[in-house]
Design a protein around this motif. Structure first.
Motif, PDB file in Angstrom:
ATOM      1  N   ARG A 116       0.842  -1.194   0.000  1.00 60.98           N
ATOM      2  CA  ARG A 116       0.000   0.000   0.000  1.00 60.98           C
ATOM      3  C   ARG A 116       0.875   1.241   0.000  1.00 60.98           C
ATOM      4  NH1 ARG A 116      -0.894  -3.707   3.139  1.00 60.98           N
ATOM      5  NH2 ARG A 116      -2.824  -4.885   3.292  1.00 60.98           N
ATOM      6  N   THR A 117       0.384   2.281  -0.645  1.00 59.48           N
ATOM      7  CA  THR A 117       1.028   3.591  -0.609  1.00 59.48           C
ATOM      8  C   THR A 117       0.025   4.580  -0.032  1.00 59.48           C
ATOM      9  OG1 THR A 117       2.370   3.087  -2.561  1.00 59.48           O
ATOM     10  CG2 THR A 117       2.119   5.413  -1.957  1.00 59.48           C
ATOM     11  N   LEU A 118       0.383   5.231   1.049  1.00 57.09           N
ATOM     12  CA  LEU A 118      -0.532   6.149   1.722  1.00 57.09           C
ATOM     13  C   LEU A 118      -0.733   7.422   0.911  1.00 57.09           C
ATOM     14  CD1 LEU A 118      -2.185   6.865   4.270  1.00 57.09           C
ATOM     15  CD2 LEU A 118      -0.078   7.903   5.188  1.00 57.09           C
ATOM     16  N   GLU A 137     -24.120  11.397  13.490  1.00 54.19           N
ATOM     17  CA  GLU A 137     -24.549  12.720  13.073  1.00 54.19           C
ATOM     18  C   GLU A 137     -23.576  13.288  12.031  1.00 54.19           C
ATOM     19  OE1 GLU A 137     -27.367  14.185  13.934  1.00 54.19           O
ATOM     20  OE2 GLU A 137     -27.848  12.351  15.052  1.00 54.19           O
ATOM     21  N   PRO A 138     -24.054  14.117  11.108  1.00 52.29           N
ATOM     22  CA  PRO A 138     -23.177  14.689  10.074  1.00 52.29           C
ATOM     23  C   PRO A 138     -21.968  15.434  10.641  1.00 52.29           C
ATOM     24  CG  PRO A 138     -25.462  15.032   9.477  1.00 52.29           C
ATOM     25  CD  PRO A 138     -25.472  14.469  10.868  1.00 52.29           C
ATOM     26  N   ALA A 139     -22.104  16.028  11.808  1.00 56.97           N
ATOM     27  CA  ALA A 139     -20.987  16.768  12.399  1.00 56.97           C
ATOM     28  C   ALA A 139     -20.006  15.869  13.148  1.00 56.97           C
ATOM     29  CB  ALA A 139     -21.519  17.847  13.348  1.00 56.97           C
ATOM     30  N   ASP A 140     -20.377  14.623  13.383  1.00 56.39           N
ATOM     31  CA  ASP A 140     -19.478  13.693  14.078  1.00 56.39           C
ATOM     32  C   ASP A 140     -18.236  13.423  13.229  1.00 56.39           C
ATOM     33  OD1 ASP A 140     -21.247  13.573  16.136  1.00 56.39           O
ATOM     34  OD2 ASP A 140     -22.092  11.625  15.577  1.00 56.39           O
ATOM     35  N   GLU A 141     -17.140  13.159  13.900  1.00 52.88           N
ATOM     36  CA  GLU A 141     -15.880  12.950  13.194  1.00 52.88           C
ATOM     37  C   GLU A 141     -15.704  11.494  12.748  1.00 52.88           C
ATOM     38  OE1 GLU A 141     -12.728  14.405  15.707  1.00 52.88           O
ATOM     39  OE2 GLU A 141     -12.725  16.314  14.612  1.00 52.88           O
ATOM     40  N   VAL A 142     -15.047  11.356  11.596  1.00 52.90           N
ATOM     41  CA  VAL A 142     -14.637  10.046  11.091  1.00 52.90           C
ATOM     42  C   VAL A 142     -13.151  10.102  10.766  1.00 52.90           C
ATOM     43  CG1 VAL A 142     -16.897   9.429  10.150  1.00 52.90           C
ATOM     44  CG2 VAL A 142     -15.247  10.659   8.712  1.00 52.90           C
ATOM     45  N   LEU A 143     -12.542   8.932  10.709  1.00 55.58           N
ATOM     46  CA  LEU A 143     -11.146   8.814  10.284  1.00 55.58           C
ATOM     47  C   LEU A 143     -11.140   8.371   8.825  1.00 55.58           C
ATOM     48  CD1 LEU A 143      -9.810   6.877  13.401  1.00 55.58           C
ATOM     49  CD2 LEU A 143     -10.052   9.351  13.095  1.00 55.58           C
ATOM     50  N   HIS A 144     -10.367   9.047   8.007  1.00 55.27           N
ATOM     51  CA  HIS A 144     -10.305   8.736   6.579  1.00 55.27           C
ATOM     52  C   HIS A 144      -8.907   8.251   6.229  1.00 55.27           C
ATOM     53  CE1 HIS A 144     -10.144  10.275   2.165  1.00 55.27           C
ATOM     54  NE2 HIS A 144     -10.492   8.999   2.217  1.00 55.27           N
ATOM     55  N   LEU A 145      -8.857   7.051   5.684  1.00 56.30           N
ATOM     56  CA  LEU A 145      -7.598   6.430   5.266  1.00 56.30           C
ATOM     57  C   LEU A 145      -7.700   6.101   3.778  1.00 56.30           C
ATOM     58  CD1 LEU A 145      -4.860   5.049   5.999  1.00 56.30           C
ATOM     59  CD2 LEU A 145      -6.188   2.988   6.545  1.00 56.30           C
ATOM     60  N   GLU A 146      -6.871   6.736   2.957  1.00 56.46           N
ATOM     61  CA  GLU A 146      -6.875   6.497   1.509  1.00 56.46           C
ATOM     62  C   GLU A 146      -5.513   5.960   1.101  1.00 56.46           C
ATOM     63  OE1 GLU A 146      -8.225   8.918  -2.474  1.00 56.46           O
ATOM     64  OE2 GLU A 146      -6.907   9.944  -1.068  1.00 56.46           O
ATOM     65  N   ARG A 147      -5.520   4.814   0.381  1.00 62.35           N
ATOM     66  CA  ARG A 147      -4.256   4.187  -0.003  1.00 62.35           C
ATOM     67  C   ARG A 147      -4.341   3.583  -1.401  1.00 62.35           C
ATOM     68  NH1 ARG A 147      -3.275   0.176   4.991  1.00 62.35           N
ATOM     69  NH2 ARG A 147      -5.435  -0.305   4.533  1.00 62.35           N
ATOM     70  N   VAL A 148      -3.232   3.666  -2.135  1.00 61.51           N
ATOM     71  CA  VAL A 148      -3.096   2.936  -3.394  1.00 61.51           C
ATOM     72  C   VAL A 148      -2.757   1.495  -3.046  1.00 61.51           C
ATOM     73  CG1 VAL A 148      -1.739   2.674  -5.505  1.00 61.51           C
ATOM     74  CG2 VAL A 148      -2.374   4.963  -4.707  1.00 61.51           C
ATOM     75  N   LEU A 149      -3.452   0.549  -3.663  1.00 62.94           N
ATOM     76  CA  LEU A 149      -3.235  -0.872  -3.394  1.00 62.94           C
ATOM     77  C   LEU A 149      -2.240  -1.445  -4.401  1.00 62.94           C
ATOM     78  CD1 LEU A 149      -6.941  -1.923  -2.751  1.00 62.94           C
ATOM     79  CD2 LEU A 149      -5.202  -1.288  -1.064  1.00 62.94           C
ATOM     80  N   LEU A 150      -1.296  -2.225  -3.902  1.00 59.66           N
ATOM     81  CA  LEU A 150      -0.246  -2.820  -4.730  1.00 59.66           C
ATOM     82  C   LEU A 150      -0.329  -4.337  -4.680  1.00 59.66           C
ATOM     83  CD1 LEU A 150       2.759  -0.639  -3.445  1.00 59.66           C
ATOM     84  CD2 LEU A 150       1.248  -0.128  -5.373  1.00 59.66           C
ATOM     85  N   ALA A 151       0.064  -4.965  -5.774  1.00 58.79           N
ATOM     86  CA  ALA A 151       0.198  -6.423  -5.833  1.00 58.79           C
ATOM     87  C   ALA A 151       1.546  -6.713  -6.481  1.00 58.79           C
ATOM     88  CB  ALA A 151      -0.934  -7.043  -6.644  1.00 58.79           C
ATOM     89  N   ASP A 152       2.494  -7.222  -5.684  1.00 54.89           N
ATOM     90  CA  ASP A 152       3.869  -7.388  -6.173  1.00 54.89           C
ATOM     91  C   ASP A 152       4.381  -6.090  -6.781  1.00 54.89           C
ATOM     92  OD1 ASP A 152       4.082  -9.989  -5.305  1.00 54.89           O
ATOM     93  OD2 ASP A 152       3.548 -10.882  -7.229  1.00 54.89           O
ATOM     94  N   ASP A 153       4.140  -4.983  -6.088  1.00 55.41           N
ATOM     95  CA  ASP A 153       4.592  -3.632  -6.456  1.00 55.41           C
ATOM     96  C   ASP A 153       3.857  -3.027  -7.653  1.00 55.41           C
ATOM     97  OD1 ASP A 153       6.506  -3.531  -4.401  1.00 55.41           O
ATOM     98  OD2 ASP A 153       7.982  -4.586  -5.636  1.00 55.41           O
ATOM     99  N   GLU A 154       2.876  -3.717  -8.196  1.00 51.90           N
ATOM    100  CA  GLU A 154       2.071  -3.170  -9.290  1.00 51.90           C
ATOM    101  C   GLU A 154       0.835  -2.490  -8.704  1.00 51.90           C
ATOM    102  OE1 GLU A 154      -0.273  -4.679 -13.353  1.00 51.90           O
ATOM    103  OE2 GLU A 154       0.234  -6.110 -11.763  1.00 51.90           O
ATOM    104  N   ARG A 155       0.545  -1.264  -9.161  1.00 52.51           N
ATOM    105  CA  ARG A 155      -0.638  -0.554  -8.682  1.00 52.51           C
ATOM    106  C   ARG A 155      -1.892  -1.166  -9.310  1.00 52.51           C
ATOM    107  NH1 ARG A 155       0.891   5.565 -10.072  1.00 52.51           N
ATOM    108  NH2 ARG A 155       2.013   4.506 -11.744  1.00 52.51           N
TER     109      ARG A 155
END
Length: 258
Positions: A116-118, A137-155
């Motif tokens: 994965r690449t963050l 609620e819409p104002a409540d906080e969430v944690l957002h984690l976005e990553r590029v997925l790799l398979a044997d270094d291939e995106r």
């Protein structure tokens, strides 16, 4: 050497039978496509496809016909183009199970090294749509984690995970984003995934997504939406996963409903 007649490959479940229109005439490009499948099988993974000129002479067709046949095989993931180099036989598609297992576990079962690449790691307000899915609620906080997925270094994909911040207050500080999130939740926090609802559809990547994944914006993508919950029935995670349609396929096992 002139090609074998495409009708010689006719079978009840073969590619030619599937491609014959109601009027019974096999489109020329499709006949070439079927012949190319045989060429691909003979060449093997990683081999270079003959040039357009060679294919035109071999199949006695125009360049436009060859390009259409090759183009469809590229979209299907049978062939891959390398800029300035040529067209090559693509490796088999990766198979990801539609089950409560992580991306990491799915690839490791196939002997493939996940990675994965963050891209994004942040805390933000949920907003209306996400709040409805996570029952907050819409104002409540969430944690957002976005990553590029790799398979044997291939995106091969791009994954965005949203977690309820009230349930995982220390995740941003403690979690290594290059590792499996599900393994961390299970092994470090004792989270139990009791169920999930998942939807799969085909889309085209946005310009940003195509750039991050390193793919052609015109290439069909597989988009998966998942909402997961624990034993108490409360949802705590929503995931949006975008996969290259030419590199991944999905499998699930269906049981008879009583």
């Amino acid at each position: 050497m002139p090609p074998t007649s495409p009708l010689s490959r006719l079978s009840a479940d073969g590619p030619i039978r599937d491609g014959i229109p109601d009027h019974g005439r096999v489109p020329r490009y499709y006949a070439v496509k079927v012949e190319l499948l045989a060429v691909i099988a003979e060449l093997g993974e990683g081999s270079a496809l003959p040039t357009e000129r060679e294919l035109c002479e071999r199949f006695e067709v125009s360049r436009a016909t060859v390009r259409q046949a090759v183009g469809e095989l590229v979209l299907e993931g049978r062939l891959s183009r390398r800029q300035g180099s040529g067209t090559y036989v693509a490796p088999p598609k990766l198979v990801q199970p539609l089950a409560l297992v992580s991306y990491t576990e799915g690839l490791r079962r196939q002997g493939i090294r996940p990675g994965r690449t963050l891209i994004t790691l942040e805390r933000r307000a949920a907003g209306t749509g996400l709040a409805a899915d996570l029952r907050i609620e819409p104002a409540d906080e969430v944690l957002h984690l976005e990553r590029v997925l790799l398979a044997d270094d291939e995106r091969v994909g791009l994954e965005s995970t949203f977690l309820r911040a009230d349930k995982f207050p220390t995740l941003l500080e403690d979690f290594d984003p290059e590792q499996s999130l599900y393994a961390y939740l299970r092994d470090e926090l004792g989270v139990v995934f009791d169920g999930a609802e998942e939807r799969v559809e085909t889309v085209l990547a946005t310009p940003r997504e195509a750039l991050l994944i390193g793919t052609n914006p015109a290439l069909p993508m597989l988009l998966m939406h998942r909402v997961s919950w624990g034993p108490d029935g409360e949802p705590f995670e929503r995931v949006r996963s975008l996969y290259r349609g030419d590199r991944l396929s999905f499998v699930t096992r269906l049981n008879r409903v009583e």
